[in-house]
Design a protein around this motif. Structure first.
Motif: not given
Length: 707
Positions: A451-467
Motif C-alpha cells: 500500500f502507498p506510503t504515508p504523506t509527510p502530513t498524514s498517515c497511510a490511508l486506504l481507498k475503499h478498493q484497497q480496503l
C-alpha cells in the motif's frame, strides 16, 4: 498467556545458503536410506512416503522463511543469497524427481492393498507425489532425457525469478510541472521529490512522479489535464521492456516442455493441478462470461464516454473530433471518479476515515468476533532484527477464545518499499502440523502488501478498493492460521488457486456492510494533533471532520456497489483469456509465431472495449506478476472463485452474516481442511448441500443489487 512457541527467526544473508545445503543433505540422507532398505515388493506408504513427508514437515519452516525473504527483505545481499539458495534447491529437487528407483517405490506403495486403508489426506499426499514424478517425465522420458527436461525446468524458474526481480527493482517515473499536476491532492504532491534532471530554476518547479508507490494511479485518478494522464499512462506502459524477451522465452519454453511429456499444450499440463475439470470446461466458462459481460462493459464505457465528452467540451469549447473516437484507457480512472462524485462518493474523503494501521487492527476484531479468535499484539520492542525483516513489520499472537489454545502468529508487512514485492499477498512462513512425538508445530503467516506510503502530513490511508484488498488478503492469512492438516503440503491455502481464492473473495462482501464500514472507520486526524492542524490548514473555515464516516457516504457507497463492476471483471476476463491462449500453443509454428505484445493489446481492446491503439508498443504484460509466479493457467481463478464465493455468501451468510454457528461450521467445514481434500468441489458441494451456481456472478451484476 505464555507462548508455547517462539517467533520464527530470520536468517542472516550468510546463513541462507548453508541452511539450504543442510536441508538438501537431510533429504538426501532419508532418500538414500529408503532406497537402501526398501524394494518394490516391500514398499508401503509408511516406509516410503511417510519418512519423506516427515522431512518435508520438519524443514518447511526454514524454507518458508528463506522464500519469504525474496519478497520482503530490503537487503540486496539477502536477495542475492536467496537466488543462490533457490537455484541449489531447484537443482536438488530436479535430481530427486529424476530418480527412477524412487518412482518405482512410490508406484508400488500406491498399488499395495494397504493404500485403501490409509486416511484420505495420506492417500492424497501419495497421489500428489506421483503426479510430481509424472510431470517430471517418468513413464515418458528415459533417464538422460528426464535430466535434461528437469534442467530446463530449473532454467525456466531462473527466467521467472529475473522477471520478478526486474519488477521489484523498477524505479522509473515522470517529471511534471505543478501546472500539469493540477487536481492532484496536496498530500500526494508532498510525497514526490522536487527538482528536475537539470538544476535549473524552471526544473525546480517540477515534481518527479514514480510509477510505483501509487504514483501512476494517483495521476490517472486526479490529474485534470488529459495530456498529463495520457503521458503518465503511456510512460508507465513502456516500462520494463527488459521483461518482454524473458516473458516470451518463458512461454515458449513452457510449451516445449509440455510437448516433451506428450501434453498437447502447457495448459493441459497445468490443468491437472487445478480444480477445473478440463480445458474444455475452462473455455466454456470464460466464453460464457465474455458473452454476458461484454455488453455490460460496453454500456459502462458509453456512460464514461458521455461524461468525458461533457468535460472536454467544457475545457475546450472549440472541440476536437478525436475526442469522439473510442474511449482511451488513461481516462477510465478519472471519469470513474467524476461519476462517483456525482453519486456523492468521494474516494479521497472516504479514505480519510480508513488509516491503514488502525483499519487493519480493527479488521482483526471482526475476524476475532466471527471465528472466536483473539489477536494479541507482540510488543514492538521485542521484535528485534532477529525476528523481523524490516522495522515497519508488526506481529500478533493468535489464540482460540473457546479453549485459550494457541493458534499461531500473524504478521503485518503492509507498506510499499524499494525492492519489495509490488503486489498484495499472504505469505506463509511456517505451516502447522503434528510432529512424530505428538507435539504441535504452530503456523506463522504474513500479510505482505504494498500500500502507498504515508504523506509527510498524514498517515497511510486506504481507498475503499484497497480496503477490500486488505480484507481479501487477511482472509488468506486467517485461512492459513486455522488449517489443521497432517502434512505441510496441504496446509492453509496450499491448494489449487481456482478454489483457494474463494474463501477470501467471499469475505469481500463484508466490506459492503454498513455496520462493518462504520466500525472500521476512524478519521485519521483523531490519531495525531499535527494531522488535525494540517487538515485545518487545508480546509479553512470548515468544521473539523467527524470521528466516524458519515452514514450518507456509506449509503452512497453501498447503493452504487456495482458501478463499473462489469469493466472490473472484464479486465480479469481479458487477462484470463490471454493466460489461456498463450498457454495453448500446440505446434512449433504457433510457438515460433507467438506475438505476446500484439495478443495482449488485441484482447484488452476486444474485451474491455477501450482504445489501446496508442499503447501497442508497450510492455504492460511485463509488469504482470501472476503469470510468472505460479498463476499460469490460473488467472481465471479470480472469476471462478468470485462466482462460488458469491453463491456461498448469498445462500449461507447473507440472511445472518454474524451467526456464530454458521461461522463455526464454515471454519471446520472449509477453512480447517486446507488443501487436504482430494475433491475440493465435492467438499464445497457438501457444505452448500448442492452444486454451486456458477451463473450467480452475472445474476448479481445484471440485477445490480445483492439479495
Amino acid at each position: 498467556m505464555s507462548l508455547p512457541q517462539s517467533l520464527p527467526r530470520v536468517p542472516t544473508p550468510e546463513e541462507i545458503v548453508p541452511t539450504i545445503h543442510r536441508i538438501i543433505v537431510e533429504y538426501n540422507t532419508v532418500r538414500a536410506h529408503i532406497l537402501q532398505i526398501t524394494t518394490p515388493s516391500t514398499a508401503t506408504f509408511n516406509n516410503v512416503m511417510l519418512p519423506l513427508a516427515q522431512v518435508e514437515n520438519a524443514v518447511q519452516g526454514k524454507l518458508g522463511m528463506i522464500y519469504m525473504l525474496q519478497y520482503g527483505s530490503p537487503c540486496l545481499a539477502t536477495q542475492d543469497a536467496f537466488n543462490k539458495a533457490r537455484k541449489l534447491y531447484d537443482e536438488a529437487q530436479a535430481s530427486w524427481t529424476a530418480e527412477e528407483p524412487f518412482f518405482r517405490l512410490l508406484q508400488a506403495a500406491r498399488e499395495k492393498p494397504e493404500f485403501s486403508t490409509l486416511d484420505a489426506e495420506s492417500q492424497h499426499l501419495l497421489e500428489k507425489e506421483l503426479l510430481n514424478y509424472k510431470h517430471a517425465g517418468h513413464g515418458v522420458l528415459g533417464y538422460a532425457e528426464r535430466v535434461q527436461y528437469l534442467k530446463r525446468g530449473v532454467e525456466i524458474s531462473d527466467l521467472e525469478r529475473k522477471f520478478q526481480q526486474n519488477l521489484a527493482k523498477e524505479d522509473g517515473g515522470m517529471w511534471f510541472t505543478l501546472e500539469e499536476l493540477d487536481g492532484v491532492p496536496r498530500d500526494e504532491l508532498a510525497k514526490w521529490n522536487d527538482g528536475g534532471e537539470e538544476e535549473t530554476v524552471e526544473s525546480k518547479k517540477k515534481k518527479f512522479v514514480p510509477f510505483a508507490n501509487g504514483g501512476t494511479l494517483t495521476i490517472l485518478t486526479n490529474a485534470h489535464l488529459p495530456e498529463t494522464r495520457k503521458r503518465m499512462f503511456l510512460a508507465d506502459n513502456m516500462k520494463l521492456k527488459e521483461n518482454k524477451p524473458l516473458f516470451e522465452e518463458i512461454i515458449k519454453r513452457r510449451a516445449k516442455q509440455a510437448h516433451l511429456l506428450n501434453y498437447p499444450t502447457h495448459a493441459a499440463f497445468r490443468i491437472e493441478r487445478r480444480m477445473a475439470e478440463s480445458i474444455g470446461w475452462l473455455r466454456g466458462f470464460l466464453g460464457q462470461l465474455q458473452a454476458t459481460l461484454c455488453p455490460c462493459g460496453r454500456d459502462e464505457i458509453e456512460k464514461l464516454q458521455c461524461r468525458r465528452l461533457e468535460d472536454l467540451q467544457t475545457r475546450s469549447p472549440d472541440g476536437n473530433e478525436q475526442w469522439r473516437e473510442k474511449f482511451p484507457p488513461w481516462d477510465k480512472r478519472y471519469y470513474e471518479r467524476l461519476m462517483e462524485q456525482e453519486f456523492e462518493i468521494d474516494q479521497q474523503v472516504i479514505s480519510e476515515f480508513f488509516p491503514l494501521e488502525e483499519t487493519a487492527t480493527s479488521m482483526l476484531g471482526i475476524f476475532a468476533s466471527l471465528l472466536g479468535l483473539q489477536f494479541t499484539p507482540i510488543p514492538h520492542d521485542t521484535l528485534t532484527g532477529e525476528f523481523i525483516w524490516h522495522d515497519t513489520v508488526r506481529a500478533f499472537s493468535v489464540w482460540d477464545r473457546k479453549d485459550n489454545g494457541f493458534i499461531g502468529y500473524l504478521y503485518f508487512d503492509l507498506l510499499w518499499r524499494e525492492n519489495k514485492y509490488r503486489g498484495n499477498q499472504s505469505v506463509n512462513i511456517q505451516c502447522g502440523y503434528i510432529r512424530p512425538n505428538g507435539s504441535t508445530q504452530y503456523p506463522s503467516t504474513i500479510l505482505m502488501c504494498s500500500f502507498p506510503t504515508p504523506t509527510p502530513t498524514s498517515c497511510a490511508l486506504l481507498k475503499h478498493q484497497q480496503l477490500i484488498t486488505l480484507f481479501h488478503e487477511m482472509g488468506h492469512g486467517i485461512h492459513d492460521l486455522l488449517a489443521k492438516t497432517k502434512y505441510v503440503r496441504f496446509h492453509g491455502y496450499r491448494l489449487p488457486p481456482d478454489f483457494g481464492e474463494m474463501p477470501s473473495v467471499m469475505l469481500e462482501n463484508w466490506c459492503w456492510m454498513e455496520d462493518v464500514l462504520k466500525g472500521l472507520s476512524c478519521h485519521y486526524t483523531t490519531l495525531d494533533d499535527n494531522y488535525l492542524k494540517e487538515w485545518r490548514t487545508q480546509h479553512p473555515g470548515e468544521p473539523d471532520p467527524p470521528k466516524e464516516i458519515p452514514e450518507r457516504l456509506i449509503h452512497n457507497l453501498i447503493k452504487h456497489r456495482y458501478f463499473n463492476r462489469g469493466l472490473y471483471h472484464l479486465y480479469q476476463l481479458s487477462i484470463s483469456i490471454f493466460d489461456l491462449q498463450i498457454h495453448t500453443l500446440s505446434t512449433d509454428e504457433e510457438i515460433t509465431g507467438l506475438e505476446v505484445q500484439k495478443l495482449w493489446y488485441d484482447l484488452r481492446e476486444e474485451i474491455e472495449g477501450m482504445d489501446f491503439s496508442d499503447c501497442r508498443d508497450g510492455f504492460a504484460f511485463g509488469t504482470f506478476t501472476h503469470l510468472t509466479a505460479g498463476y499460469d493457467v490460473c488467472y481465471y481463478a479470480y472469476l471462478c472463485c468470485t462466482a462460488m464465493a458469491q453463491d456461498l455468501f448469498l445462500s449461507v451468510f447473507v440472511d445472518d452474516p454474524y451467526n456464530k454457528d454458521i461461522w463455526n461450521k464454515y471454519r471446520h467445514g472449509i477453512l480447517q481442511h486446507g488443501g487436504s481434500q482430494q475433491n475440493l468441489l465435492k467438499m464445497f458441494e457438501d457444505f452448500l448441500g448442492r452444486p454451486p451456481n456458477m451463473n450467480v456472478l452475472m445474476e448479481c451484476l445484471t440485477q445490480g443489487v445483492s439479495r
